[in-house]
Design a protein around this motif. Sequence first.
Motif, PDB file in Angstrom:
ATOM      1  N   ARG A   1      -5.012  27.592   8.951  1.00  0.00           N
ATOM      2  CA  ARG A   1      -5.123  26.375   8.145  1.00  0.00           C
ATOM      3  C   ARG A   1      -4.626  26.618   6.720  1.00  0.00           C
ATOM      4  NH1 ARG A   1      -9.411  25.212  11.874  1.00  0.00           N
ATOM      5  NH2 ARG A   1     -10.768  26.835  11.035  1.00  0.00           N
ATOM      6  N   ILE A   2      -4.978  27.773   6.172  1.00  0.00           N
ATOM      7  CA  ILE A   2      -4.490  28.107   4.833  1.00  0.00           C
ATOM      8  C   ILE A   2      -2.972  28.194   4.832  1.00  0.00           C
ATOM      9  CG2 ILE A   2      -4.461  29.910   3.065  1.00  0.00           C
ATOM     10  CD1 ILE A   2      -7.339  30.572   3.842  1.00  0.00           C
ATOM     11  N   SER A   3      -2.402  28.756   5.901  1.00  0.00           N
ATOM     12  CA  SER A   3      -0.952  28.887   6.001  1.00  0.00           C
ATOM     13  C   SER A   3      -0.273  27.513   6.061  1.00  0.00           C
ATOM     14  CB  SER A   3      -0.586  29.717   7.231  1.00  0.00           C
ATOM     15  OG  SER A   3       0.813  29.849   7.365  1.00  0.00           O
ATOM     16  N   VAL A   4      -0.844  26.599   6.836  1.00  0.00           N
ATOM     17  CA  VAL A   4      -0.285  25.244   6.934  1.00  0.00           C
ATOM     18  C   VAL A   4      -0.277  24.582   5.561  1.00  0.00           C
ATOM     19  CG1 VAL A   4      -0.710  22.917   7.827  1.00  0.00           C
ATOM     20  CG2 VAL A   4      -0.868  24.893   9.355  1.00  0.00           C
ATOM     21  N   LEU A   5      -1.406  24.686   4.850  1.00  0.00           N
ATOM     22  CA  LEU A   5      -1.492  24.084   3.517  1.00  0.00           C
ATOM     23  C   LEU A   5      -0.513  24.745   2.551  1.00  0.00           C
ATOM     24  CD1 LEU A   5      -2.925  22.036   1.742  1.00  0.00           C
ATOM     25  CD2 LEU A   5      -4.672  23.764   1.259  1.00  0.00           C
TER      26      LEU A   5
ATOM     27  N   SER B   1      -2.599  13.313  -5.387  1.00  0.00           N
ATOM     28  CA  SER B   1      -3.874  12.845  -4.830  1.00  0.00           C
ATOM     29  C   SER B   1      -3.861  12.940  -3.312  1.00  0.00           C
ATOM     30  CB  SER B   1      -4.137  11.397  -5.264  1.00  0.00           C
ATOM     31  OG  SER B   1      -4.269  11.310  -6.671  1.00  0.00           O
ATOM     32  N   ALA B   2      -2.728  12.566  -2.714  1.00  0.00           N
ATOM     33  CA  ALA B   2      -2.616  12.661  -1.254  1.00  0.00           C
ATOM     34  C   ALA B   2      -2.724  14.112  -0.794  1.00  0.00           C
ATOM     35  CB  ALA B   2      -1.290  12.051  -0.797  1.00  0.00           C
ATOM     36  N   LEU B   3      -2.056  15.013  -1.506  1.00  0.00           N
ATOM     37  CA  LEU B   3      -2.141  16.429  -1.157  1.00  0.00           C
ATOM     38  C   LEU B   3      -3.563  16.957  -1.328  1.00  0.00           C
ATOM     39  CD1 LEU B   3       1.161  17.796  -2.743  1.00  0.00           C
ATOM     40  CD2 LEU B   3       0.599  17.727  -0.300  1.00  0.00           C
ATOM     41  N   LEU B   4      -4.255  16.524  -2.385  1.00  0.00           N
ATOM     42  CA  LEU B   4      -5.619  16.973  -2.621  1.00  0.00           C
ATOM     43  C   LEU B   4      -6.540  16.528  -1.490  1.00  0.00           C
ATOM     44  CD1 LEU B   4      -7.682  18.298  -4.542  1.00  0.00           C
ATOM     45  CD2 LEU B   4      -7.965  16.047  -5.613  1.00  0.00           C
ATOM     46  N   VAL B   5      -6.439  15.260  -1.101  1.00  0.00           N
ATOM     47  CA  VAL B   5      -7.276  14.738  -0.017  1.00  0.00           C
ATOM     48  C   VAL B   5      -6.966  15.471   1.285  1.00  0.00           C
ATOM     49  CG1 VAL B   5      -7.755  12.712   1.417  1.00  0.00           C
ATOM     50  CG2 VAL B   5      -7.573  12.480  -1.072  1.00  0.00           C
ATOM     51  N   TYR B   6      -5.670  15.656   1.571  1.00  0.00           N
ATOM     52  CA  TYR B   6      -5.295  16.367   2.791  1.00  0.00           C
ATOM     53  C   TYR B   6      -5.843  17.786   2.781  1.00  0.00           C
ATOM     54  CZ  TYR B   6      -2.460  18.595   6.387  1.00  0.00           C
ATOM     55  OH  TYR B   6      -2.050  19.305   7.483  1.00  0.00           O
ATOM     56  N   GLY B   7      -5.767  18.450   1.625  1.00  0.00           N
ATOM     57  CA  GLY B   7      -6.299  19.813   1.526  1.00  0.00           C
ATOM     58  C   GLY B   7      -7.788  19.852   1.780  1.00  0.00           C
ATOM     59  N   PHE B   8      -8.535  18.884   1.231  1.00  0.00           N
ATOM     60  CA  PHE B   8      -9.976  18.833   1.475  1.00  0.00           C
ATOM     61  C   PHE B   8     -10.273  18.634   2.956  1.00  0.00           C
ATOM     62  CE2 PHE B   8     -10.868  17.377  -3.104  1.00  0.00           C
ATOM     63  CZ  PHE B   8     -11.254  18.664  -3.468  1.00  0.00           C
ATOM     64  N   VAL B   9      -9.541  17.713   3.592  1.00  0.00           N
ATOM     65  CA  VAL B   9      -9.763  17.444   5.016  1.00  0.00           C
ATOM     66  C   VAL B   9      -9.427  18.668   5.859  1.00  0.00           C
ATOM     67  CG1 VAL B   9      -9.000  16.066   6.990  1.00  0.00           C
ATOM     68  CG2 VAL B   9      -9.393  14.963   4.766  1.00  0.00           C
ATOM     69  N   LEU B  10      -8.282  19.291   5.562  1.00  0.00           N
ATOM     70  CA  LEU B  10      -7.841  20.441   6.347  1.00  0.00           C
ATOM     71  C   LEU B  10      -8.810  21.607   6.218  1.00  0.00           C
ATOM     72  CD1 LEU B  10      -5.455  21.544   8.090  1.00  0.00           C
ATOM     73  CD2 LEU B  10      -4.520  22.478   5.968  1.00  0.00           C
ATOM     74  N   MET B  11      -9.239  21.917   4.996  1.00  0.00           N
ATOM     75  CA  MET B  11     -10.079  23.081   4.774  1.00  0.00           C
ATOM     76  C   MET B  11     -11.536  22.824   5.126  1.00  0.00           C
ATOM     77  SD  MET B  11      -7.710  25.046   4.082  1.00  0.00           S
ATOM     78  CE  MET B  11      -8.788  26.463   4.045  1.00  0.00           C
ATOM     79  N   SER B  12     -11.962  21.553   5.157  1.00  0.00           N
ATOM     80  CA  SER B  12     -13.354  21.276   5.517  1.00  0.00           C
ATOM     81  C   SER B  12     -13.634  21.631   6.966  1.00  0.00           C
ATOM     82  CB  SER B  12     -13.673  19.795   5.277  1.00  0.00           C
ATOM     83  OG  SER B  12     -12.923  18.967   6.155  1.00  0.00           O
ATOM     84  N   VAL B  13     -12.575  21.654   7.796  1.00  0.00           N
ATOM     85  CA  VAL B  13     -12.736  22.040   9.198  1.00  0.00           C
ATOM     86  C   VAL B  13     -13.211  23.484   9.295  1.00  0.00           C
ATOM     87  CG1 VAL B  13     -11.542  22.287  11.406  1.00  0.00           C
ATOM     88  CG2 VAL B  13     -10.942  20.426   9.857  1.00  0.00           C
ATOM     89  N   ALA B  14     -12.845  24.304   8.290  1.00  0.00           N
ATOM     90  CA  ALA B  14     -13.201  25.722   8.329  1.00  0.00           C
ATOM     91  C   ALA B  14     -14.634  25.974   7.895  1.00  0.00           C
ATOM     92  CB  ALA B  14     -12.256  26.520   7.422  1.00  0.00           C
TER      93      ALA B  14
END
Length: 335
Positions: A39-43, A95-108
């Motif tokens: 997930r970190i790699s994707v981001l 803002s879109a990148l920030l929200v996406y990052g929160f969603v992606l990393m919250s899975v972890a």
Amino acid sequence: MTPWRRIFGAFLACLLMMGLPSCGGIQSALDPASPDAARISVLSWLLIGFCSLVFLVVCVITGFALFGKLSWRSWIASDKTVIGGGIIFPVVSLSALLVYGFVLMSVADRPFTAASDDRLRIEVVGQRWWWRVTYVHPDGRRIESANEIRLPIGQPVEIALTSADVIHSFWVPRLAGKLDMIPGRINRMMLEVSEPGMSRGPCAEYCGGPHALMSFYVIGLPQVEFDAWLEHAASGAAAAAEEANVEGQALFLASGCGGCHTVRGTEAKGRIGPDLTHVGSRHSLAAGALGNDQQAFETWLRDGQHVKPENLMPPYDIFSEVELTRLSSYLEHLR
């Protein structure tokens, strides 16, 4: 060389520089070996791609502003272009990148619940300048090792992190992000490996002295192999059989090495330095500073301060060459 070629050359150089980290192997964040690192790699790649695109667009606009027609320059300097490209676009895209990052990393984010008491837990203590690793079995057994962590593939394992002295930082780029190790405090993370193999981690917080030579390895094993390894790791040291090893063990005990180091099954019960019960089976010595064979043991015992300046092990220049050979042979056979 035309200005356009200069701009293109600078852009190409930046792309090449961004690609250099991917040349790494067991310590490359761009070669993930766990779900969290993936997930970190994707981001990371998303941010790299976005920044590269923005950089390219800025280069093109700069070229138009410097060498373009008057109508192009007027358009670039207009209020609409400045407001749209300088305010609206950054706010919306970031803002879109920030929200996406929160969603992606919250899975972890995996909560630490009482259910974790029924699973293996690993305690890692940062020392100057090595890593004390203790496997806490669900039945209460505590199995100590050093500078190396072995994990079953596909099983999240809780890692409890703290420090015995100064602030260290635990980081395995292929497996997870960084987490500080602070004296008097326990920070926790879940570590999971998704494939067999080895990953390397450094101390990511400057801790003085030989900080640059404070590394460790994480080895992913199939569950059956891990269970067998853990059972063996819980056992005492193999009895010295060969004459050289018998003499080496006697020399180890007589020289006071057991005052700092533990070798389970012998009178050596020191707690200051790393546990050496199975030191011969590890992938490195001195927290990644040396390989692991008899010659490496001799090198360390002969001149450890040269290998790892300012390490806290006192120099042992009292041994003759014959004694060094016997002592290193004994340590190498502890598997």
